[in-house]
Design a protein around this motif. Structure first.
Motif, mmCIF file in Angstrom:
data_model
loop_
_atom_site.group_PDB
_atom_site.id
_atom_site.type_symbol
_atom_site.label_atom_id
_atom_site.label_comp_id
_atom_site.label_asym_id
_atom_site.label_seq_id
_atom_site.Cartn_x
_atom_site.Cartn_y
_atom_site.Cartn_z
ATOM 1 N N TRP A 84 12.458 140.923 32.820
ATOM 2 C CA TRP A 84 13.660 141.567 32.296
ATOM 3 C C TRP A 84 14.673 141.719 33.431
ATOM 4 C CZ3 TRP A 84 13.538 147.176 29.863
ATOM 5 C CH2 TRP A 84 14.829 147.515 29.422
ATOM 6 N N LEU A 85 15.854 141.178 33.223
ATOM 7 C CA LEU A 85 16.917 141.288 34.223
ATOM 8 C C LEU A 85 18.128 141.994 33.614
ATOM 9 C CD1 LEU A 85 16.808 137.617 35.560
ATOM 10 C CD2 LEU A 85 15.852 139.643 36.695
ATOM 11 N N VAL A 86 18.822 142.745 34.458
ATOM 12 C CA VAL A 86 20.048 143.411 34.031
ATOM 13 C C VAL A 86 21.193 142.856 34.877
ATOM 14 C CG1 VAL A 86 21.262 145.633 33.993
ATOM 15 C CG2 VAL A 86 18.886 145.508 33.235
ATOM 16 N N ILE A 87 22.272 142.461 34.225
ATOM 17 C CA ILE A 87 23.384 141.887 34.983
ATOM 18 C C ILE A 87 24.098 142.982 35.774
ATOM 19 C CG2 ILE A 87 23.812 139.943 33.417
ATOM 20 C CD1 ILE A 87 26.246 141.644 32.339
ATOM 21 N N GLY A 88 24.748 142.572 36.855
ATOM 22 C CA GLY A 88 25.576 143.503 37.618
ATOM 23 C C GLY A 88 27.031 143.227 37.273
ATOM 24 N N ALA A 89 27.801 144.270 37.063
ATOM 25 C CA ALA A 89 29.215 144.074 36.722
ATOM 26 C C ALA A 89 29.987 145.334 37.081
ATOM 27 C CB ALA A 89 29.364 143.762 35.238
ATOM 28 N N ASN A 90 31.305 145.204 37.096
ATOM 29 C CA ASN A 90 32.140 146.360 37.443
ATOM 30 C C ASN A 90 32.731 146.988 36.180
ATOM 31 O OD1 ASN A 90 33.930 144.404 36.719
ATOM 32 N ND2 ASN A 90 34.669 144.011 38.786
ATOM 33 N N PRO A 91 33.330 148.184 36.304
ATOM 34 C CA PRO A 91 33.838 148.872 35.106
ATOM 35 C C PRO A 91 34.848 148.045 34.321
ATOM 36 C CG PRO A 91 33.769 150.389 36.956
ATOM 37 C CD PRO A 91 33.429 149.037 37.519
ATOM 38 N N SER A 92 35.659 147.227 35.002
ATOM 39 C CA SER A 92 36.660 146.483 34.222
ATOM 40 C C SER A 92 35.986 145.406 33.361
ATOM 41 C CB SER A 92 37.753 145.890 35.116
ATOM 42 O OG SER A 92 37.179 145.061 36.083
ATOM 43 N N PHE A 93 34.868 144.859 33.833
ATOM 44 C CA PHE A 93 34.101 143.921 33.003
ATOM 45 C C PHE A 93 33.572 144.667 31.763
ATOM 46 C CE2 PHE A 93 29.986 142.275 31.655
ATOM 47 C CZ PHE A 93 30.227 140.901 31.514
ATOM 48 N N PHE A 94 33.014 145.850 31.988
ATOM 49 C CA PHE A 94 32.465 146.600 30.856
ATOM 50 C C PHE A 94 33.564 147.068 29.895
ATOM 51 C CE2 PHE A 94 28.640 147.416 33.693
ATOM 52 C CZ PHE A 94 27.840 146.524 33.000
ATOM 53 N N THR A 112 44.362 143.068 25.308
ATOM 54 C CA THR A 112 44.612 141.696 24.849
ATOM 55 C C THR A 112 43.616 140.776 25.534
ATOM 56 O OG1 THR A 112 46.932 142.295 24.865
ATOM 57 C CG2 THR A 112 46.428 139.970 24.533
ATOM 58 N N LEU A 113 43.011 139.919 24.730
ATOM 59 C CA LEU A 113 42.015 139.004 25.308
ATOM 60 C C LEU A 113 42.699 137.710 25.754
ATOM 61 C CD1 LEU A 113 38.989 139.399 22.869
ATOM 62 C CD2 LEU A 113 39.239 140.359 25.152
ATOM 63 N N GLY A 114 43.483 137.798 26.802
ATOM 64 C CA GLY A 114 44.199 136.614 27.288
ATOM 65 C C GLY A 114 43.379 135.852 28.318
ATOM 66 N N ALA A 119 39.104 135.021 32.429
ATOM 67 C CA ALA A 119 38.778 134.625 33.804
ATOM 68 C C ALA A 119 37.910 135.701 34.466
ATOM 69 C CB ALA A 119 40.058 134.406 34.599
ATOM 70 N N HIS A 120 38.240 136.955 34.242
ATOM 71 C CA HIS A 120 37.456 138.034 34.848
ATOM 72 C C HIS A 120 36.033 138.052 34.281
ATOM 73 C CE1 HIS A 120 36.332 141.678 36.733
ATOM 74 N NE2 HIS A 120 36.305 142.393 35.624
ATOM 75 N N TYR A 121 35.949 137.922 32.960
ATOM 76 C CA TYR A 121 34.638 137.888 32.284
ATOM 77 C C TYR A 121 33.798 136.746 32.871
ATOM 78 C CZ TYR A 121 31.383 137.214 28.321
ATOM 79 O OH TYR A 121 30.261 137.065 27.541
ATOM 80 N N GLU A 122 34.427 135.583 33.010
ATOM 81 C CA GLU A 122 33.686 134.412 33.499
ATOM 82 C C GLU A 122 33.287 134.569 34.966
ATOM 83 O OE1 GLU A 122 35.981 130.905 32.614
ATOM 84 O OE2 GLU A 122 35.943 131.350 30.466
ATOM 85 N N ASP A 123 34.185 135.147 35.778
ATOM 86 C CA ASP A 123 33.863 135.315 37.206
ATOM 87 C C ASP A 123 32.622 136.189 37.391
ATOM 88 O OD1 ASP A 123 35.932 133.780 37.953
ATOM 89 O OD2 ASP A 123 37.233 135.432 38.619
ATOM 90 N N ASP A 146 23.746 140.347 23.480
ATOM 91 C CA ASP A 146 25.096 140.880 23.231
ATOM 92 C C ASP A 146 26.206 140.199 24.046
ATOM 93 O OD1 ASP A 146 24.493 142.537 21.129
ATOM 94 O OD2 ASP A 146 24.085 144.300 22.352
ATOM 95 N N PRO A 147 27.475 140.578 23.756
ATOM 96 C CA PRO A 147 28.601 139.883 24.399
ATOM 97 C C PRO A 147 28.570 139.957 25.930
ATOM 98 C CG PRO A 147 29.396 141.198 22.560
ATOM 99 C CD PRO A 147 27.942 141.544 22.733
ATOM 100 N N GLN A 148 27.966 141.007 26.474
ATOM 101 C CA GLN A 148 27.959 141.169 27.936
ATOM 102 C C GLN A 148 27.325 139.982 28.653
ATOM 103 O OE1 GLN A 148 27.092 143.424 25.677
ATOM 104 N NE2 GLN A 148 27.153 145.537 26.417
ATOM 105 N N THR A 149 26.421 139.278 27.984
ATOM 106 C CA THR A 149 25.689 138.199 28.656
ATOM 107 C C THR A 149 26.011 136.811 28.091
ATOM 108 O OG1 THR A 149 23.848 138.373 27.113
ATOM 109 C CG2 THR A 149 23.713 139.732 29.096
ATOM 110 N N ALA A 150 26.849 136.739 27.058
ATOM 111 C CA ALA A 150 27.078 135.453 26.372
ATOM 112 C C ALA A 150 27.587 134.381 27.327
ATOM 113 C CB ALA A 150 28.065 135.650 25.216
ATOM 114 N N GLY A 151 28.419 134.780 28.295
ATOM 115 C CA GLY A 151 29.015 133.815 29.220
ATOM 116 C C GLY A 151 28.009 133.186 30.178
#
Ligand code: UDP
Length: 481
Positions: A84-94, A112-114, A119-123, A146-151
């Motif tokens: 089981w792994l948990v991704i690391g991300a910052n508040p703006s990603f969440f 807005t999902l521009g 780009a931030h989600y993908e980075d 869930d969406p947090q890991t789809a990328g």
């Protein structure tokens, strides 16, 4: 403590000890248990030498973490290699993924999902993917939640790994918000080999039907969240945590997941004029502080339609803090503000509790005790993927009053709880709550049917069997094929 965490850069490994599957036999019966054992044996042979990786955005708080803690432990006991792994991300990603969560539940937001958001989600996910790629091997299976890991999906299929994307969320009716959310995720999701949803109606039309499965979530009867607690222990736990006023000599002790005995040491933060007494009928809703759980709506319905007519108190309980829930503090603060504005006699009957989350087992036993102590458990959500809190309370023989949204009506069948058709209809919700509080025999009858419903449909063996079927089918195809 059974679950420990070791940070490895951005990705975090969650170490979960094996849980004895044999214990389930006593709950589900020998026949169901034997079916699980046979399926596991077959799967183990086919899967030999590979690893299942399950990747989520948190290991505490929320239904996904709750389920993984149980299922990963059982799979380990069945001798299948699972990590089981948990991704690391910052508040703006969440903040982005929380917005996606709302969109997929049909609720537009201000973001807005521009291209910049994408780009931030993908980075963030690219950084996680680099670490993940160093761990996985071709032929392994990765379950993304869930969406947090789809990328992560494109990176993994490219590396020859089978990818399953599991959505724990969704809504029956598609609208502009859901279309925006799915349009954002589609480029990543199209790389996955299979998709799992909690309900057929949640599946977007463009996903290939032959790669999509419906698997409902489950509860673990032996987890600290659901294990049996004697009435004295329930009171002792709630008293020790400062949730009710209950002079008691029982020890607030429970079984932790590693089999050791734990004692409740933590203290909840409660906003209330006074604590409920041990014998006052208590209405409880346990939820994350999320606008779609509508804690504020429960409070309004109780204040306007229940408190003036029947005795009883309301406690709204949520986690003190969850890493991937940046909105939580705002929602809780808005509830507190609303509470302060209530007329004192009504306000005195409502409490808002924040349950400490530092110790997962201790948090779970507080929820367990609250649900067991409740005269009525509510889940007045405006949208709900499944609503594990509903199954948890039903397992404890509680009458659940809930709105007819998402996966809730799949759980509350005729007689096994009370459903309010329109989630925004406070008067109907209040009237149903009043009716339940006034009728102890109805509460008893509904609670008994609720327990049986969960035993029949939502205990972990069924969940594991459906996953075994899906993963076995997946192994017969090349990744990405
Ligand atoms: N939960 C918890 N502590 C809290 C609040 C919630 O352990 O303070 C748990 C709750 O018992 C359930 C899960 O979080 O197991 C919530 O799952 P659900 O499917 O109801 O909703 P989600 O939060 O995933 O939208």
């Amino acid at each position: 403590m059974t679950t420990t965490i070791s940070a490895t850069g951005r990705l975090t490994t969650v170490h979960t000890a094996a849980r004895p599957v044999a214990a389930l036999a006593g709950v589900v019966g020998e026949q169901r248990y034997a079916g699980l054992r046979a399926a596991a044996e077959d799967f183990r042979v086919r899967f030999a030498g590979r690893t299942i990786w399950t990747v989520s955005s948190t290991c505490t708080g929320g239904g996904v973490a709750e389920m993984l803690q149980a299922l990963v432990g059982y799979v380990r006991d069945l001798d299948v290699d699972i990590r089981w792994l948990v991704i690391g991300a910052n508040p703006s990603f969440f903040a982005v993924t929380k917005h996606l969560h709302h969109l997929l539940h049909g609720f537009p937001g201000r973001m807005t999902l521009g291209p910049q958001t994408a780009a931030h989600y993908e980075d963030v996910l690219a950084a996680n993917a680099q670490e993940l790629l160093a761990l996985v091997h071709p032929g392994d299976i990765v379950l993304l939640h869930d969406p947090q890991t789809a990328g992560l999906a494109p990176w993994l299929t490219h590396a020859g790994v089978h990818v399953v994307w599991r959505s724990h969320i969704g809504t029956d009716l598609q609208n502009d918000a859901t279309r925006d959310g799915w349009a954002f995720l589609r480029p990543y999701l199209q790389h996955a080999d299979a998709y799992v949803f909690s309900r057929r109606a949640f599946v977007p039309a463009w996903l290939p039907a032959e790669r999509t499965r419906i698997i409902t979530p489950s509860i673990d009867p032996f987890a600290p969240k659901n294990q049996d607690l004697a009435p004295d222990t329930v009171r002792a736990v709630l008293d020790a945590a400062g949730l009710i006023e209950a002079p008691t000599r029982a020890a607030p002790a429970y079984l932790r997941r590693d089999g050791s005995t734990g004692t409740v040491e933590c203290h909840a933060t409660v906003v209330a004029d006074s604590l409920p007494g041990p014998d006052e009928p208590l209405v409880v809703q346990v939820s994350r502080w999320d606008p779609l759980k509508d804690m504020a709506g429960v409070m309004r319905a109780f204040a306007e339609y229940v408190a003036p007519h029947v005795p009883g108190r309301l406690m709204l309980a949520g986690p003190a803090l969850v890493a991937d829930d940046p909105e939580g503090a705002l929602v809780r603060a808005a509830c507190v503000q609303r509470w302060r504005g209530l007329p004192p006699p009504v306000r005195g009957r409502i409490a808002l509790a924040s349950l400490p989350v530092d110790d997962v087992d201790e948090n779970a036993v507080l929820v367990n005790a609250l649900q067991r102590h409740a005269a009525v458990v509510t889940q007045k959500s405006l949208a709900e993927g499944f609503g594990l809190t509903v199954a948890e309370a039903m397992w404890k023989g509680r009458p659940v009053l809930a709105s007819t949204v998402g996966g809730i009506p799949d759980q509350i069948t005729e007689g096994a709880g009370v459903l309010v058709p329109d989630a925004t209809d406070l008067a109907s919700f209040g009237a149903a709550l009043r009716g339940l509080l006034a009728d102890a025999s109805a509460r008893q009858r509904i609670g008994a049917a609720a327990h049986e419903r969960v035993r029949a449909a939502f205990v972990g063996d069924k969940h594991l069997l459906r996953y075994a079927e899906l993963l076995t089918a997946l192994l017969s195809r090349p990744p990405g094929g």
